[in-house]
Design a protein around this motif. Structure first.
Motif, short mmCIF file in Angstrom:
data_model
loop_
_atom_site.label_atom_id
_atom_site.label_comp_id
_atom_site.label_asym_id
_atom_site.label_seq_id
_atom_site.Cartn_x
_atom_site.Cartn_y
_atom_site.Cartn_z
N ASN A 95 2.11 12.63 8.93
CA ASN A 95 1.71 13.25 7.66
C ASN A 95 1.03 14.58 7.99
O ASN A 95 -0.08 14.60 8.51
CB ASN A 95 0.76 12.32 6.90
CG ASN A 95 0.38 12.86 5.53
OD1 ASN A 95 0.38 14.07 5.30
ND2 ASN A 95 0.03 11.97 4.62
N TYR A 97 -7.24 2.81 -2.46
CA TYR A 97 -6.22 1.86 -2.93
C TYR A 97 -6.52 0.44 -2.45
O TYR A 97 -6.15 -0.53 -3.11
CB TYR A 97 -4.80 2.30 -2.54
CG TYR A 97 -4.59 2.63 -1.08
CD1 TYR A 97 -4.38 1.63 -0.13
CD2 TYR A 97 -4.57 3.95 -0.64
CE1 TYR A 97 -4.17 1.94 1.21
CE2 TYR A 97 -4.37 4.27 0.69
CZ TYR A 97 -4.18 3.27 1.62
OH TYR A 97 -3.98 3.57 2.94
N TYR A 122 -5.97 -3.82 3.82
CA TYR A 122 -5.46 -3.89 2.44
C TYR A 122 -5.10 -5.31 2.04
O TYR A 122 -4.37 -6.00 2.76
CB TYR A 122 -4.22 -3.01 2.32
CG TYR A 122 -3.54 -3.02 0.98
CD1 TYR A 122 -4.00 -2.21 -0.06
CD2 TYR A 122 -2.44 -3.84 0.74
CE1 TYR A 122 -3.36 -2.22 -1.30
CE2 TYR A 122 -1.80 -3.84 -0.49
CZ TYR A 122 -2.28 -3.04 -1.51
OH TYR A 122 -1.65 -3.04 -2.74
N HIS A 163 -2.29 -3.67 7.30
CA HIS A 163 -2.54 -2.24 7.12
C HIS A 163 -3.76 -1.78 7.90
O HIS A 163 -4.76 -2.48 7.99
CB HIS A 163 -2.74 -1.96 5.63
CG HIS A 163 -2.66 -0.51 5.26
ND1 HIS A 163 -1.52 0.24 5.42
CD2 HIS A 163 -3.58 0.32 4.72
CE1 HIS A 163 -1.74 1.47 4.99
NE2 HIS A 163 -2.99 1.54 4.56
N GLU A 181 -6.98 -2.22 -5.55
CA GLU A 181 -6.14 -3.41 -5.57
C GLU A 181 -6.99 -4.68 -5.43
O GLU A 181 -6.71 -5.70 -6.06
CB GLU A 181 -5.08 -3.37 -4.47
CG GLU A 181 -4.24 -4.63 -4.34
CD GLU A 181 -3.57 -5.07 -5.65
OE1 GLU A 181 -3.32 -6.28 -5.81
OE2 GLU A 181 -3.28 -4.23 -6.50
N SER A 197 2.74 9.80 1.59
CA SER A 197 2.64 10.05 0.16
C SER A 197 1.38 10.81 -0.20
O SER A 197 0.39 10.82 0.56
CB SER A 197 2.67 8.73 -0.61
OG SER A 197 1.48 7.99 -0.34
N ASP A 198 1.37 11.43 -1.39
CA ASP A 198 0.18 12.12 -1.88
C ASP A 198 -0.96 11.12 -2.12
O ASP A 198 -2.14 11.46 -1.89
CB ASP A 198 0.49 12.87 -3.18
CG ASP A 198 1.39 14.07 -2.97
OD1 ASP A 198 1.49 14.54 -1.81
OD2 ASP A 198 2.01 14.54 -3.95
N GLU A 199 -0.63 9.92 -2.59
CA GLU A 199 -1.66 8.92 -2.84
C GLU A 199 -2.40 8.58 -1.55
O GLU A 199 -3.64 8.50 -1.52
CB GLU A 199 -1.06 7.65 -3.44
CG GLU A 199 -2.11 6.60 -3.79
CD GLU A 199 -1.53 5.32 -4.36
OE1 GLU A 199 -2.33 4.39 -4.64
OE2 GLU A 199 -0.29 5.24 -4.53
N TYR A 200 -1.65 8.41 -0.47
CA TYR A 200 -2.30 8.12 0.80
C TYR A 200 -3.13 9.30 1.27
O TYR A 200 -4.28 9.14 1.70
CB TYR A 200 -1.28 7.75 1.88
CG TYR A 200 -1.94 7.61 3.25
CD1 TYR A 200 -2.62 6.44 3.58
CD2 TYR A 200 -1.93 8.66 4.17
CE1 TYR A 200 -3.27 6.32 4.80
CE2 TYR A 200 -2.57 8.55 5.39
CZ TYR A 200 -3.24 7.37 5.70
OH TYR A 200 -3.89 7.26 6.90
N PRO A 202 0.84 -1.20 0.00
CA PRO A 202 0.00 0.00 0.00
C PRO A 202 0.88 1.24 0.00
O PRO A 202 2.07 1.17 0.31
CB PRO A 202 -0.78 -0.13 1.32
CG PRO A 202 0.10 -0.97 2.20
CD PRO A 202 0.79 -1.93 1.27
N PRO A 203 0.33 2.40 -0.35
CA PRO A 203 1.16 3.61 -0.42
C PRO A 203 1.71 4.02 0.94
O PRO A 203 1.11 3.74 1.98
CB PRO A 203 0.19 4.67 -0.96
CG PRO A 203 -1.17 4.15 -0.65
CD PRO A 203 -1.07 2.67 -0.73
N ASP A 204 2.84 4.68 0.92
CA ASP A 204 3.43 5.21 2.15
C ASP A 204 2.50 6.24 2.77
O ASP A 204 1.85 7.01 2.07
CB ASP A 204 4.79 5.83 1.82
CG ASP A 204 5.53 6.24 3.08
OD1 ASP A 204 5.36 7.41 3.51
OD2 ASP A 204 6.26 5.41 3.63
#
Length: 439
Positions: free
Chosen positions: A316, A414, A338, A301, A418, A216-219, A211-213
């Protein structure tokens, strides 16, 4: 319940009328899907009654039963490849083989329902004149059932696995027993990740990417989306998104077997074609659960419920906490997030339907779900209004099922995306590699 049984009752009446006009020796096209529909529905109802589909027992029983039926039928006339059992018995009566195979598996798994299952068996066997063909059908059906039961006798479908809780940290699954309604220290599904698949080479055959960090922007985008759209009283979630979020809560093995029963009638699949479809469908749903839970416990996750309430500590700076946040149905399932299990299993099932129904992916259909859990499994039921949703393709339905979990507030985007991709891989693999048409 009576309303759900009525269509099947009429189908059986029609089947009796048609069957009485046929000789015992006929081609596959002489036999329709009616017996399979009756057995499929009966076993699913028994599973629902016994454990509410909170274990793998129901879908596992359906898979074994339809495998036994497929193998028995293809021992009579070879149309598709075998899974567990192979003989050559062209003189056997197909209806007797189907009924006996179904009975043996179902009675083995639901011994408390033996009398009811025996009545169902006799209802079908009584349609057939006594003689060598009937006796051979009974024999081949029982032999096929015994073989798949033997093969799966040590598959650890109800096994348990240890789980080590980790200290609170960004992205790490954390307990929320006050929201899941489970005992302190409880986690669901760790044993599912260790169960033996029907078709996959191993539980981890399809490993999802990480999964995204959390920084990150995705998270961040996924966090803000589920926080806004999955909120109990959301200002941005549409009425249709609210409906689909709740409507898709039905268990995959229940909703997709129900859909399959409807579609095999609509498309007039014969007994061999239907046996293949139901066998692949249920094996695929089972394996999808095993594979996705292996991924879940591999990545461990956290859920949106934890992430949003604990965001002040997630390192974040672009995520804002809401310590009172709750999701649409005020419940979160007690296992890691996830990928999405519902998205994986739904898309896997839809992929199998696209490849086995004979229509391809682009196909208009309507699904019906009358009621779902209000919150968690023991929260009581609520009616769906409307009870139907319509789709123009199987893949579109699988994607909507996956994304419904974002609007429900229990998954990040995500997770759902997925799950959709993972389910497609599992469904394509099973359809390609197992119970193939005989060349």
């Amino acid at each position: 319940m009576k309303a759900n049984l009525l269509p099947t009752t009429w189908l059986i009446v029609l089947f009796v009328l048609l069957f009485s006009c046929k000789s015992e020796s006929g081609s596959p096209n002489d036999y329709d899907s009616t017996p399979l529909i009756a057995w499929n529905q009966k076993v699913m109802e028994m599973a629902m009654s016994e454990d509410g589909l909170l274990t793998l027992k129901g879908v596992r029983t359906e898979a074994m039963m339809h495998i036994a039926i497929n193998d028995a039928l293809n021992s009579i006339e070879s149309v598709y490849t075998f899974y567990a059992f192979a003989e050559s018995s062209p003189e056997a009566n197909p209806l007797a083989a189907v009924a006996q195979a179904a009975y043996e598996v179902a009675a083995n798994q639901f011994p408390d329902n033996t009398e009811e299952l025996k009545n169902e068996l006799n209802r079908w066997l009584d349609l057939i004149d006594d003689g060598k063909s009937k006796a051979e059908g009974i024999r081949i059906g029982k032999a096929s059932a015994m073989e798949i039961l033997r093969m799966r006798s040590e598959d650890d479908f109800a096994g348990e696995a240890s789980y080590e809780w980790h200290p609170m940290a960004p992205g790490v699954y954390a307990e929320f027993n006050e929201h899941s309604g489970t005992p302190e220290g409880f986690i669901f599904g760790a044993g599912w990740a260790k169960a033996k698949p029907f078709m996959l080479k191993s539980q981890d055959q399809f490993r999802s990417p990480p999964p995204p960090d959390i920084t990150s922007d995705e998270y961040t985008n996924a966090f803000n989306e589920v926080k806004a759209y999955g909120k109990f009283e959301s200002d941005v979630r549409s009425e249709d998104q609210t409906h689909l979020a709740m409507w898709w809560k039905d268990f995959v093995e229940n909703s997709h077997n129900r859909l399959a029963r409807k579609l095999v009638i609509k498309e007039n699949l014969n007994l061999w074609e239907s046996a293949r479809l139901f066998a692949l469908l249920n094996m695929t749903i089972y394996d999808a659960y095993v594979n996705v839970f292996d991924n879940k416990f591999y990545y461990n996750h956290w859920r949106p419920y934890t992430a949003i309430r604990w965001a002040a500590h997630d390192q974040n700076s672009d995520t804002e906490p809401d310590t009172a946040w709750n999701n649409l149905h005020k419940h979160t399932y007690a296992f890691p997030s996830y990928p999405s299990a519902h998205g994986t299993a739904s898309t896997a099932a839809m992929t199998v339907l696209a490849t086995t129904l004979g229509t391809g992916n682009k196909y208009a259909f309507t699904m019906t779900t009358e009621e779902v859990d209000k919150a968690g499994p023991f929260s009581g039921k609520i009616k769906m209004d409307p009870p139907t949703r319509s789709f123009d393709s199987f893949s579109a339905a699988g994607l909507e099922a996956s994304m419904s979990r974002v609007y429900l507030g229990i998954h990040f985007r995500y997770d759902s995306e997925e799950g959709h991709q993972l389910g497609a891989k599992i469904g394509e693999y099973s359809s390609r590699e197992f119970i193939r048409p005989v060349q």
